[in-house]
Design an enzyme around this catalytic site. Sequence first.
Site, PDB file in Angstrom:
ATOM      1  N   CYS A  76      17.877 -21.855   7.604  1.00  0.00           N
ATOM      2  CA  CYS A  76      17.715 -21.557   6.185  1.00  0.00           C
ATOM      3  C   CYS A  76      19.089 -21.511   5.532  1.00  0.00           C
ATOM      4  CB  CYS A  76      17.012 -20.216   6.014  1.00  0.00           C
ATOM      5  SG  CYS A  76      16.910 -19.743   4.289  1.00  0.00           S
TER       6      CYS A  76
ATOM      7  N   GLU B   8      -8.740   6.356   6.076  1.00  0.00           N
ATOM      8  CA  GLU B   8      -7.639   5.648   5.428  1.00  0.00           C
ATOM      9  C   GLU B   8      -7.324   6.351   4.112  1.00  0.00           C
ATOM     10  OE1 GLU B   8      -5.604   2.706   5.608  1.00  0.00           O
ATOM     11  OE2 GLU B   8      -5.049   3.283   3.561  1.00  0.00           O
TER      12      GLU B   8
ATOM     13  N   ASP C 177      -3.371   3.141  13.990  1.00  0.00           N
ATOM     14  CA  ASP C 177      -2.457   2.081  13.561  1.00  0.00           C
ATOM     15  C   ASP C 177      -1.678   2.564  12.342  1.00  0.00           C
ATOM     16  OD1 ASP C 177      -1.249  -0.328  12.998  1.00  0.00           O
ATOM     17  OD2 ASP C 177      -3.077  -1.363  12.382  1.00  0.00           O
TER      18      ASP C 177
ATOM     19  N   CYS D 166      15.782 -12.978   7.803  1.00  0.00           N
ATOM     20  CA  CYS D 166      15.504 -13.534   9.140  1.00  0.00           C
ATOM     21  C   CYS D 166      16.788 -13.569   9.957  1.00  0.00           C
ATOM     22  CB  CYS D 166      14.873 -14.904   9.039  1.00  0.00           C
ATOM     23  SG  CYS D 166      15.762 -16.039   7.964  1.00  0.00           S
TER      24      CYS D 166
ATOM     25  N   CYS E 193       3.944  -0.836  14.344  1.00  0.00           N
ATOM     26  CA  CYS E 193       4.982  -1.795  13.968  1.00  0.00           C
ATOM     27  C   CYS E 193       6.345  -1.109  14.009  1.00  0.00           C
ATOM     28  CB  CYS E 193       4.693  -2.392  12.590  1.00  0.00           C
ATOM     29  SG  CYS E 193       4.573  -1.153  11.304  1.00  0.00           S
TER      30      CYS E 193
ATOM     31  N   CYS F 240      11.166 -20.237   1.711  1.00  0.00           N
ATOM     32  CA  CYS F 240      11.599 -19.346   2.785  1.00  0.00           C
ATOM     33  C   CYS F 240      10.860 -19.782   4.045  1.00  0.00           C
ATOM     34  CB  CYS F 240      11.236 -17.905   2.412  1.00  0.00           C
ATOM     35  SG  CYS F 240      11.220 -16.770   3.801  1.00  0.00           S
TER      36      CYS F 240
ATOM     37  N   TYR G 207      -6.154   5.174  10.166  1.00  0.00           N
ATOM     38  CA  TYR G 207      -5.257   4.328   9.382  1.00  0.00           C
ATOM     39  C   TYR G 207      -5.903   2.931   9.310  1.00  0.00           C
ATOM     40  CZ  TYR G 207      -2.109   8.073  10.941  1.00  0.00           C
ATOM     41  OH  TYR G 207      -1.549   9.295  11.253  1.00  0.00           O
TER      42      TYR G 207
ATOM     43  N   CYS H 187      20.369 -13.411   2.398  1.00  0.00           N
ATOM     44  CA  CYS H 187      19.207 -12.552   2.170  1.00  0.00           C
ATOM     45  C   CYS H 187      18.934 -11.604   3.327  1.00  0.00           C
ATOM     46  CB  CYS H 187      17.987 -13.384   1.791  1.00  0.00           C
ATOM     47  SG  CYS H 187      16.734 -13.506   3.036  1.00  0.00           S
TER      48      CYS H 187
HETATM   49  N1  SAH Z   1      -5.426  -0.874  10.707  1.00  0.00           N
HETATM   50  C1  SAH Z   1      -5.206  -1.606   9.486  1.00  0.00           C
HETATM   51  C2  SAH Z   1      -4.089  -1.018   8.606  1.00  0.00           C
HETATM   52  C3  SAH Z   1      -2.804  -0.695   9.287  1.00  0.00           C
HETATM   53  S1  SAH Z   1      -1.440  -0.392   8.202  1.00  0.00           S
HETATM   54  C4  SAH Z   1      -4.943  -3.063   9.782  1.00  0.00           C
HETATM   55  O1  SAH Z   1      -4.766  -3.465  10.920  1.00  0.00           O
HETATM   56  O2  SAH Z   1      -4.951  -3.859   8.830  1.00  0.00           O
HETATM   57  C5  SAH Z   1      -1.417   1.320   8.048  1.00  0.00           C
HETATM   58  C6  SAH Z   1      -2.446   1.867   7.085  1.00  0.00           C
HETATM   59  O3  SAH Z   1      -2.280   3.284   7.071  1.00  0.00           O
HETATM   60  C7  SAH Z   1      -2.310   1.405   5.641  1.00  0.00           C
HETATM   61  O4  SAH Z   1      -3.535   0.889   5.198  1.00  0.00           O
HETATM   62  C8  SAH Z   1      -1.941   2.686   4.874  1.00  0.00           C
HETATM   63  O5  SAH Z   1      -2.512   2.726   3.572  1.00  0.00           O
HETATM   64  C9  SAH Z   1      -2.550   3.754   5.762  1.00  0.00           C
HETATM   65  N2  SAH Z   1      -1.965   5.099   5.682  1.00  0.00           N
HETATM   66  C10 SAH Z   1      -0.676   5.445   5.449  1.00  0.00           C
HETATM   67  N3  SAH Z   1      -0.521   6.783   5.523  1.00  0.00           N
HETATM   68  C11 SAH Z   1      -1.733   7.301   5.820  1.00  0.00           C
HETATM   69  C12 SAH Z   1      -2.236   8.637   6.021  1.00  0.00           C
HETATM   70  N4  SAH Z   1      -1.413   9.685   5.961  1.00  0.00           N
HETATM   71  N5  SAH Z   1      -3.540   8.791   6.312  1.00  0.00           N
HETATM   72  C13 SAH Z   1      -4.376   7.736   6.402  1.00  0.00           C
HETATM   73  N6  SAH Z   1      -3.973   6.460   6.198  1.00  0.00           N
HETATM   74  C14 SAH Z   1      -2.683   6.239   5.909  1.00  0.00           C
END
Ligand code: SAH
Length: 404
Positions: A6, A263, A311, A15, A338, A89, A242, A12
């Site tokens: 790039c 969520e 997650d 990457c 992540c 990009c 989550y 930037c």
């Molecule tokens: N499992 C889903 C989302 C993962 S990302 C997938 O795979 O697509 C993490 C998620 O946690 C987001 O949607 C975010 O809005 C949510 N989140 C962040 N803080 C939180 C909390 N305190 N309680 C519940 N959800 C939350």
Amino acid sequence: MTMMKCALAGRCGGCGGMNLPYENSLQQKEAYIRELYGKCGEIEPIAGMHYPYHYRNKVSAAFSRDKKGNIISGIYEENTHRVVNTDICLLEDKNADAIIVTIRGMLRSFKIKVYDEDTGYGLLRHVLVRTGHQTGEILVVLVTASPVFPSSQNFVKALVKAHPEITSIVQNINTRTDSMVLGEKEHVLYGKGYIEDVLLGMRFRISARSFYQVNPLQTKELYKTALLYAGLTGKERVLDAYSGIGTIGMLASKDAAEVIGVELNKSAVKDAIRNAKQNGVKNITFYQKDAGEFMVQLSEQHVHIDVVFMDPPRSGSDEAFLSSLCKLKPDRVIYISCGPDTQARDLKYLMKHGYAVRRIRPVDMFPWTGHVETVCALSKLSEAKHHINVQVDMDELDLTAAEE
Ligand code: SAH
């Protein structure tokens, strides 16, 4: 694999890993995970991509002016609020980039001023483009500093004429002064106001403000691994914590007796409920709540849960969630993350309170960046083993990197 370069790489910083062949960057990520977790469970080989370019299905461009007053758009230079003018990009969806360049070129003739962070003057702040990998649907979000958008209908007409592949356009109003891209309010200017995508045979609706994984091909790997680790037999009560728009819970629902999703984001929960209906999933319920508070409630009510998928965002989970989880004592916990450093911190807690890490698989969700995603399978130890586990694993787990 031939490497692409790039022209903006030095500026930037998006990457930073492109000075290495892809295979080497994969090895580096795997080695990092091995070093972080190697002593507490089996680390499986990292899942890489065959073609690690143009994978991002969500592209966000900030709008600004250069020193000569020309309109520019792209990502912020690393750790600054200076926009690097970007036409294409290597990480982003090509259609999305082309649409953003078209918008940049249209602003002058429509007399749309770009927003100036310092003076607060001007209208257009960001453009966000979301594409459905499998469906080809495209949502364009025009983020404006005020609700008043003169001649928006003509602008929309001209944009759709230039890019007939666009299926929806939304105006999002962001009056905030922090670095959040999207505000709370939005108006649909064209189409249905969201996109749909198909993932592992299910159809998901995704609104502008809901989280959806940014790399659709790797998401399949990630979810398949999570489901495999969960080993569902059709009898379990599952918690998807989550849960975003409900993807993991809905995929798990086929092999579970019942699924509960929690969520915080309202628009994601709305999407999740509609998604369950649209896919005919009847054994799932979503709650809009802080996951930690929700877990405290479940543990106070002694609700029986067999499997937890969790997650959380990059900052990881919290003590309210983890301590209640340990009280609920689900048989298996599948922790997707992540942010390996926060995950390591949380795993340390779970290992101290009756869980053993069985397997971890790194997945390269974000090729060429320093980020790596992991799926980790934990299982509950019997009381006797718990005692030994605390002794052995806690001594061996080197988490100095995580605690810095
Ligand atoms: N499992 C889903 C989302 C993962 S990302 C997938 O795979 O697509 C993490 C998620 O946690 C987001 O949607 C975010 O809005 C949510 N989140 C962040 N803080 C939180 C909390 N305190 N309680 C519940 N959800 C939350």
